[in-house]
Design a protein around this motif. Structure first.
Motif, PDB file in Angstrom:
ATOM      1  N   PHE A 124      21.713  74.264 153.809  1.00 51.21           N
ATOM      2  CA  PHE A 124      23.128  73.925 153.914  1.00 51.21           C
ATOM      3  C   PHE A 124      23.913  74.670 152.837  1.00 51.21           C
ATOM      4  O   PHE A 124      23.548  74.598 151.656  1.00 51.21           O
ATOM      5  CB  PHE A 124      23.345  72.423 153.720  1.00 51.21           C
ATOM      6  N   PRO A 125      24.985  75.344 153.203  1.00 53.56           N
ATOM      7  CA  PRO A 125      25.878  75.856 152.164  1.00 53.56           C
ATOM      8  C   PRO A 125      26.610  74.683 151.533  1.00 53.56           C
ATOM      9  O   PRO A 125      27.175  73.854 152.239  1.00 53.56           O
ATOM     10  CB  PRO A 125      26.825  76.769 152.934  1.00 53.56           C
ATOM     11  N   ASP A 126      26.556  74.572 150.225  1.00 54.47           N
ATOM     12  CA  ASP A 126      27.167  73.432 149.526  1.00 54.47           C
ATOM     13  C   ASP A 126      27.898  73.975 148.307  1.00 54.47           C
ATOM     14  O   ASP A 126      27.343  74.058 147.216  1.00 54.47           O
ATOM     15  CB  ASP A 126      26.095  72.425 149.119  1.00 54.47           C
ATOM     16  N   GLY A 127      29.143  74.375 148.525  1.00 53.82           N
ATOM     17  CA  GLY A 127      29.866  75.025 147.450  1.00 53.82           C
ATOM     18  C   GLY A 127      29.253  76.394 147.171  1.00 53.82           C
ATOM     19  O   GLY A 127      29.051  77.206 148.063  1.00 53.82           O
ATOM     20  N   SER A 128      28.934  76.657 145.917  1.00 57.72           N
ATOM     21  CA  SER A 128      28.371  77.947 145.519  1.00 57.72           C
ATOM     22  C   SER A 128      26.848  77.970 145.585  1.00 57.72           C
ATOM     23  O   SER A 128      26.227  78.960 145.224  1.00 57.72           O
ATOM     24  CB  SER A 128      28.819  78.277 144.086  1.00 57.72           C
ATOM     25  N   ARG A 129      26.245  76.899 146.044  1.00 57.81           N
ATOM     26  CA  ARG A 129      24.782  76.821 146.045  1.00 57.81           C
ATOM     27  C   ARG A 129      24.262  76.609 147.464  1.00 57.81           C
ATOM     28  O   ARG A 129      25.010  76.345 148.389  1.00 57.81           O
ATOM     29  CB  ARG A 129      24.319  75.668 145.155  1.00 57.81           C
ATOM     30  N   ARG A 130      22.976  76.757 147.613  1.00 58.78           N
ATOM     31  CA  ARG A 130      22.285  76.470 148.861  1.00 58.78           C
ATOM     32  C   ARG A 130      21.485  75.198 148.657  1.00 58.78           C
ATOM     33  O   ARG A 130      20.733  75.078 147.707  1.00 58.78           O
ATOM     34  CB  ARG A 130      21.352  77.625 149.232  1.00 58.78           C
ATOM     35  N   TYR A 131      21.674  74.272 149.554  1.00 59.92           N
ATOM     36  CA  TYR A 131      21.093  72.941 149.415  1.00 59.92           C
ATOM     37  C   TYR A 131      20.066  72.751 150.519  1.00 59.92           C
ATOM     38  O   TYR A 131      20.363  72.957 151.703  1.00 59.92           O
ATOM     39  CB  TYR A 131      22.221  71.907 149.518  1.00 59.92           C
ATOM     40  N   ILE A 132      18.842  72.374 150.162  1.00 60.02           N
ATOM     41  CA  ILE A 132      17.778  72.190 151.146  1.00 60.02           C
ATOM     42  C   ILE A 132      17.197  70.781 150.988  1.00 60.02           C
ATOM     43  O   ILE A 132      16.141  70.590 150.379  1.00 60.02           O
ATOM     44  CB  ILE A 132      16.668  73.249 150.994  1.00 60.02           C
ATOM     45  N   PRO A 133      17.877  69.770 151.513  1.00 63.84           N
ATOM     46  CA  PRO A 133      17.330  68.399 151.437  1.00 63.84           C
ATOM     47  C   PRO A 133      16.122  68.260 152.354  1.00 63.84           C
ATOM     48  O   PRO A 133      16.001  68.961 153.362  1.00 63.84           O
ATOM     49  CB  PRO A 133      18.495  67.532 151.906  1.00 63.84           C
ATOM     50  N   GLY A 156       5.859  74.853 157.654  1.00 66.42           N
ATOM     51  CA  GLY A 156       6.735  76.020 157.530  1.00 66.42           C
ATOM     52  C   GLY A 156       8.075  75.583 157.009  1.00 66.42           C
ATOM     53  O   GLY A 156       8.159  74.744 156.113  1.00 66.42           O
ATOM     54  N   GLY A 157       9.146  76.134 157.584  1.00 67.38           N
ATOM     55  CA  GLY A 157      10.483  75.776 157.153  1.00 67.38           C
ATOM     56  C   GLY A 157      11.083  76.807 156.235  1.00 67.38           C
ATOM     57  O   GLY A 157      10.421  77.771 155.818  1.00 67.38           O
ATOM     58  N   PRO A 158      12.348  76.619 155.840  1.00 65.53           N
ATOM     59  CA  PRO A 158      13.075  77.627 155.066  1.00 65.53           C
ATOM     60  C   PRO A 158      12.739  77.648 153.582  1.00 65.53           C
ATOM     61  O   PRO A 158      13.212  78.525 152.874  1.00 65.53           O
ATOM     62  CB  PRO A 158      14.533  77.241 155.277  1.00 65.53           C
ATOM     63  N   ASP A 187      23.511  77.901 160.563  1.00 65.45           N
ATOM     64  CA  ASP A 187      22.395  77.575 159.682  1.00 65.45           C
ATOM     65  C   ASP A 187      21.492  76.514 160.318  1.00 65.45           C
ATOM     66  O   ASP A 187      20.268  76.581 160.214  1.00 65.45           O
ATOM     67  CB  ASP A 187      22.906  77.107 158.311  1.00 65.45           C
ATOM     68  N   TRP A 188      22.080  75.540 161.006  1.00 69.07           N
ATOM     69  CA  TRP A 188      21.281  74.531 161.693  1.00 69.07           C
ATOM     70  C   TRP A 188      20.472  75.171 162.817  1.00 69.07           C
ATOM     71  O   TRP A 188      19.293  74.873 162.996  1.00 69.07           O
ATOM     72  CB  TRP A 188      22.172  73.450 162.300  1.00 69.07           C
ATOM     73  N   GLN A 189      21.125  76.057 163.570  1.00 70.32           N
ATOM     74  CA  GLN A 189      20.453  76.677 164.704  1.00 70.32           C
ATOM     75  C   GLN A 189      19.254  77.503 164.264  1.00 70.32           C
ATOM     76  O   GLN A 189      18.202  77.479 164.904  1.00 70.32           O
ATOM     77  CB  GLN A 189      21.444  77.567 165.474  1.00 70.32           C
ATOM     78  N   ALA A 190      19.403  78.249 163.177  1.00 71.02           N
ATOM     79  CA  ALA A 190      18.290  79.055 162.689  1.00 71.02           C
ATOM     80  C   ALA A 190      17.103  78.176 162.331  1.00 71.02           C
ATOM     81  O   ALA A 190      15.950  78.484 162.659  1.00 71.02           O
ATOM     82  CB  ALA A 190      18.733  79.880 161.478  1.00 71.02           C
ATOM     83  N   ALA A 191      17.372  77.045 161.662  1.00 70.45           N
ATOM     84  CA  ALA A 191      16.291  76.123 161.298  1.00 70.45           C
ATOM     85  C   ALA A 191      15.686  75.484 162.543  1.00 70.45           C
ATOM     86  O   ALA A 191      14.463  75.294 162.628  1.00 70.45           O
ATOM     87  CB  ALA A 191      16.819  75.056 160.340  1.00 70.45           C
ATOM     88  N   VAL A 246      24.532  81.305 157.089  1.00 71.49           N
ATOM     89  CA  VAL A 246      24.021  81.552 155.748  1.00 71.49           C
ATOM     90  C   VAL A 246      22.658  82.185 155.848  1.00 71.49           C
ATOM     91  O   VAL A 246      21.941  82.031 156.819  1.00 71.49           O
ATOM     92  CB  VAL A 246      23.915  80.237 154.936  1.00 71.49           C
ATOM     93  N   SER A 247      22.300  82.916 154.820  1.00 71.86           N
ATOM     94  CA  SER A 247      20.997  83.565 154.780  1.00 71.86           C
ATOM     95  C   SER A 247      19.917  82.543 154.541  1.00 71.86           C
ATOM     96  O   SER A 247      20.110  81.567 153.821  1.00 71.86           O
ATOM     97  CB  SER A 247      20.984  84.604 153.649  1.00 71.86           C
ATOM     98  N   LEU A 248      18.761  82.756 155.136  1.00 72.52           N
ATOM     99  CA  LEU A 248      17.630  81.873 154.923  1.00 72.52           C
ATOM    100  C   LEU A 248      16.675  82.449 153.895  1.00 72.52           C
ATOM    101  O   LEU A 248      15.521  82.073 153.813  1.00 72.52           O
ATOM    102  CB  LEU A 248      16.888  81.626 156.245  1.00 72.52           C
TER     103      LEU A 248
END
Length: 501
Positions: A38-47, A387-389, A367-371, A448-450
């Motif tokens: 997830f794009p979250d401001g200036s960071r990438r968030y992977i919950p 697997g996963g991002p 980003d959701w679709q890629a995942a 977003v890039s993975l």
């Protein structure tokens, strides 16, 4: 009560009910429970979910019932961080800052507030969407019992959400105390004096280091006559932790809210309501029921394999399930459970069977679709495929809810489509009809890039592990880790299963 504490997953209902009230979601809105960047401001968030499992397609009710993190983050991105922050204040919460600071993790309860405020917010749900607030003083009298000031009278309250939206969320949370529908939180069931089930909601929360262990819930209101006789509806919040904020969780003591806060909540509730008549939550006008596909939440079709009954605000019953497509196939003569795509020249008689068509179920979110496509490729291999991002912390495909407990069977709703013809030649993927999105459609977000990046530790949810159990048949409904034995019988003492997060 008034310290700054994280509510953890106990915040999730206020995110989801915002979407229900806005009309952009229902209790059956489908989310792909798939590890996503997830794009979250200036960071990438992977919950990630607490157990590092990915369950694929599931309904909002299942996502909240099992306190899964990824669907809650998706719901917050849809609803909007600022909007949910504003709604949380209307429900009764106060925050340290005038604007949200937690980003998308806010839905996992990382924005600190007061425990008393969270209880007040649950009271807003219990009061059919009206914020009443609370007081510490009901009367002030002199020695002759004369009122020195007018006695407290509850205000009319401010409408935050509709009674219908509040009822749908109440019904979801009330399923948490039904053992037949939730064998984990169902261990905290309440009962009447005769042993009958007492309807009550329950949601727990545990933050990262278990500094804060919380549980919140409420009982149904009594009749007017029972209220006059001294019976009450109760909203109760419990908190466990260290007052200096030091961590409770250690490798030697891996406690979560189901070990501490939930047993306290149940013990208090059982004693306080011991002599109250059993009452149920009243359904307001404007609620209808409909059967839906157990995974996608769409209207059942000829390819549906399991259905559940759900509550809807009038006008929001979903259309046909389009996550499954009919294809003409022929059985493999050596394995009747396997199929080939039929084409001219194939031996045997073709038959039309339903297969999954999940490639486009969350449109507008690159980003959701890629995942999702990555998960689909792994799910075709089968459950247990990692697997996963996030290469540093891979996640694994599984059926809902987990290996050993699959209430709707070992399935994602249908099999994946075969890719070979009866002649052994690969065939292009079948043309899939447009897949449903949560109505209405959502604004697209930038792709977003993975590329692997630093990850953020997922917040735990409060789920002790279940052992392999026979696959239960969940009743039609009114209806956010690990041991291998079922929850112990309800008691008023903390449960001894320490493996949850």
């Amino acid at each position: 009560a008034n310290g700054w504490r994280q509510p953890g997953s106990a915040f999730k209902p206020f995110n989801y009910v915002t979407g229900i009230n806005d009309g952009t979601m229902t209790a059956v809105s489908m989310f792909m429970d798939v590890t996503t960047v997830f794009p979250d401001g200036s960071r990438r968030y992977i919950p990630k979910d607490y157990d590092l499992l990915e369950r694929g397609p599931l309904r909002m009710r299942s996502a909240l019932q099992w306190s899964l993190n990824i669907p809650a983050v998706k719901a917050l991105q849809i609803n909007g961080i600022d909007h949910v922050f504003d709604m949380a204040q209307k429900f009764g919460m106060t925050f340290q800052d005038t604007t949200p600071t937690a980003g998308l993790s806010m839905t996992l309860g990382t924005e600190v507030t007061h425990i008393a405020d969270v209880a007040e917010s649950y009271a807003t749900l219990a009061n059919q969407g009206k914020h009443i607030g609370y007081t510490h003083v009901l009367r002030i009298t002199d020695s002759s019992n004369k009122d020195l000031v007018p006695p407290y009278a509850p205000p009319a309250g401010d409408t935050v959400i509709s009674p219908q939206a509040a009822y749908v969320m109440t019904d979801i949370l009330a399923s948490n105390t039904k053992p037949s529908q939730n064998p984990i939180w169902g261990a905290f069931e309440l009962s009447g004096a005769d042993g009958s089930h007492r309807p009550a909601t329950l949601k727990t929360g545990t933050n990262n280091d278990a500094d804060d262990l919380v549980a919140f819930g409420y009982t149904a209101p009594p009749s007017d006559a029972d209220r006059t006789a001294g019976d009450y509806a109760l909203v109760v919040g419990t908190w466990g932790g260290n007052s200096d904020g030091s961590p409770v969780l250690t490798p030697e003591n891996p406690v979560v809210s189901t070990d501490v806060a939930a047993p306290m909540w149940r013990g208090f509730m059982r004693e306080a309501t011991a002599n109250y008549p059993v009452a149920d939550f009243a359904q307001p006008q404007g609620i209808v029921q409909a059967d839906v596909d157990a995974w996608s939440g769409g209207k059942p079709t000829q390819f549906t394999t399991q259905t559940v009954r759900e509550n809807f605000i009038e006008g929001t019953v979903p259309g046909d399930d389009t996550t499954k497509v009919g294809l003409q196939v022929v059985a493999d003569p050596l394995d009747p459970t396997s199929y080939y795509l039929w084409q001219d020249g194939c031996a045997g008689t073709p038959e039309t069977k339903g297969f999954l068509a999940l490639e486009g179920v969350e449109p507008g979110h690159a980003d959701w679709q890629a995942a999702n496509l990555d998960w689909i490729a792994r799910a075709k291999v089968g459950p247990g495929t990692s697997g996963g991002p996030d290469p540093l912390v891979p996640t694994t495909t599984t059926y809902l809810f987990r290996p050993g407990y699959t209430p709707y069977g070992k399935s994602w709703g249908a099999p994946f489509a075969p890719t070979a013809t009866c002649l052994g030649l690969p065939s292009p993927s079948p043309s899939l009809s447009e897949s449903p999105s949560i109505s209405p459609s959502f604004s697209p977000t930038p792709e977003v890039s993975l590329t692997p990046a630093p990850t953020f530790t997922p917040l735990p949810t409060d789920i002790p592990t279940l052992p392999p159990t026979p696959e239960p048949t969940l009743p039609p409904i009114i209806t956010p880790p690990p041991t291998d034995t079922p929850p112990p019988p309800p008691t008023d003492t903390p449960l001894p299963t320490p493996g949850a997060t």
